[in-house]
Write an enzyme that holds these catalytic residues in place. Structure first.
Site, PDB file in Angstrom:
ATOM      1  CD  GLU A 117      32.191  17.212   9.264  1.00  0.00           C
ATOM      2  OE1 GLU A 117      33.167  16.315   9.419  1.00  0.00           O
ATOM      3  OE2 GLU A 117      32.071  18.458  10.701  1.00  0.00           O
ATOM      4  CG  HIS A 140      26.408  17.116   8.580  1.00  0.00           C
ATOM      5  ND1 HIS A 140      26.054  16.845   9.543  1.00  0.00           N
ATOM      6  CD2 HIS A 140      27.081  17.830   8.306  1.00  0.00           C
ATOM      7  CE1 HIS A 140      26.433  17.905  10.648  1.00  0.00           C
ATOM      8  NE2 HIS A 140      27.178  18.218   9.421  1.00  0.00           N
ATOM      9  CG  HIS A 142      24.755  22.308   9.645  1.00  0.00           C
ATOM     10  ND1 HIS A 142      24.830  23.643   9.885  1.00  0.00           N
ATOM     11  CD2 HIS A 142      24.782  21.378   9.890  1.00  0.00           C
ATOM     12  CE1 HIS A 142      26.508  23.130   9.600  1.00  0.00           C
ATOM     13  NE2 HIS A 142      26.347  21.640   9.646  1.00  0.00           N
ATOM     14  CD  GLU A 171       2.888   7.691   8.585  1.00  0.00           C
ATOM     15  OE1 GLU A 171       4.084   7.695   8.360  1.00  0.00           O
ATOM     16  OE2 GLU A 171       2.107   7.746   8.804  1.00  0.00           O
ATOM     17  CG  HIS A 212      27.621  20.215  14.092  1.00  0.00           C
ATOM     18  ND1 HIS A 212      29.590  20.246  13.616  1.00  0.00           N
ATOM     19  CD2 HIS A 212      27.519  20.716  12.394  1.00  0.00           C
ATOM     20  CE1 HIS A 212      29.575  19.203  12.480  1.00  0.00           C
ATOM     21  NE2 HIS A 212      28.479  20.149  12.131  1.00  0.00           N
TER      22      HIS A 212
HETATM   23  P1  13P Z   1      31.831  21.374   4.148  1.00  0.00           P
HETATM   24  O1  13P Z   1      31.881  22.617   3.669  1.00  0.00           O
HETATM   25  O2  13P Z   1      34.010  21.295   4.343  1.00  0.00           O
HETATM   26  O3  13P Z   1      31.268  20.177   3.642  1.00  0.00           O
HETATM   27  O4  13P Z   1      31.455  21.852   5.774  1.00  0.00           O
HETATM   28  C1  13P Z   1      30.205  21.928   6.335  1.00  0.00           C
HETATM   29  C2  13P Z   1      29.761  20.879   7.540  1.00  0.00           C
HETATM   30  O5  13P Z   1      28.624  21.119   7.847  1.00  0.00           O
HETATM   31  C3  13P Z   1      30.433  20.724   8.699  1.00  0.00           C
HETATM   32  O6  13P Z   1      30.500  20.120   9.092  1.00  0.00           O
HETATM   33 ZN    ZN Z   2      28.185  20.190   9.954  1.00  0.00          ZN
END
Ligand code: 13P
Ligand code: ZN
Length: 267
Positions: A117, A140, A142, A171, A212
């Site tokens: 990323e 970033h 998930h 909050e 994502h």
């Molecule tokens: P990387 O292992 O390349 O950081 O990718 C993980 C990810 O969450 C891609 O969106």
């Molecule tokens: Zn990701």
């Protein structure tokens, strides 16, 4: 071979990365190699470290002149957050952007290729500098609950999504008064996702990448993690009442507006 000098500020930053990476794993937001972190550490790396020789050099997908000479800690591609938590330098890299902005060198500690990323991370870091923003990092991850809401047509509408999240807990509006942005699905790791993310960050410090994950920016990693954690709590309250067979009453618009003055919220 010259080695990285671990000054106090750098050590503190690496400790914070390890702590937050551990939380991402404990929260269940970081399956396998999910998620990544980049932090501009130019101010704390120290003059000696800035001159470390390149272990490897990689070209950038487009010129990042604004970042010329800047130094970043970046988690490695394919690396597990639960391993970053144990040792950030063995599962991430310290990189230096070249003077022409066309490439970057890995300068410590091992030849670990940065996250896929990186195009998003660096174009957003460049925009911080263009705008004179104090933001220094991108995170970033998930989060299961927030990703789940990005699969529900009703909540693909940014206004509707924020209305629901703010209504679940006071909050949430206090911590994320500008709400979460919504970026439609794009292929992970591409310039296309970077280009959709950039304008969304004009209004928000955190956005959902549809189906994502989330992408958050900030001045320090702990506060940036807190943005995600707070939104995740709201998503869970909503889902919990629904799974008990009820619809949550939610805070009213007046309840939410009533937070602005006492908490000095600037909209
Ligand atoms: P990387 O292992 O390349 O950081 O990718 C993980 C990810 O969450 C891609 O969106
Ligand atoms: Zn990701």
């Amino acid at each position: 071979m010259k080695k990285l000098i671990l000054n106090d500020k750098l050590k503190m930053q690496l400790d914070e990365i390890a702590e937050i990476a551990g939380y991402l794993w404990q929260k269940g937001w970081a399956e396998r190699n999910a998620g990544n972190i980049s932090i501009n550490i130019s101010d704390i790396i120290g003059e000696e470290n800035k001159k470390l020789p390149a272990i490897a050099t990689y070209s950038l997908p487009l010129s990042m002149k604004e970042l010329a000479g800047d130094i970043f800690y970046v988690t490695g591609t394919g690396k597990r957050m639960r391993d970053v938590a144990k040792d950030p330098l063995m599962h991430g890299a310290i990189v230096r952007v070249a003077a022409d902005g066309n490439s970057y060198d890995i300068i410590a500690e091992e030849n670990i290729k940065p996250t896929s990323e990186l195009p998003s991370h660096f174009s957003i870091m460049a925009s911080f500098k263009e705008k004179g923003s104090k933001n220094k990092l991108v995170l970033h991850t998930h989060p299961t609950d927030l990703i789940a809401f990005s699969h529900i047509p009703e909540f693909k509408d940014e206004n509707r999504l924020n209305e629901m999240l703010w209504a679940m807990h006071p909050e949430t509006f206090i911590v994320v008064p500008h709400g979460v942005g919504f970026v439609p699905y794009e292929v992970p790791g591409t310039m296309a996702i970077a280009n959709l993310t950039l304008p969304a960050l004009d209004k928000h410090d955190i956005i959902i990448w549809e189906k994502h994950g989330v992408f958050a920016v900030g001045e320090n990693l702990t506060d940036t993690f807190d943005l995600i954690d707070t939104l995740s709590k709201s998503a869970q309250i909503y889902a919990f009442t629904k799974s008990c067979g009820y619809s949550p009453e939610g805070l009213s618009k007046a309840d939410i507006e009533g937070l602005i003055e006492p908490f000095g919220i600037k909209l």
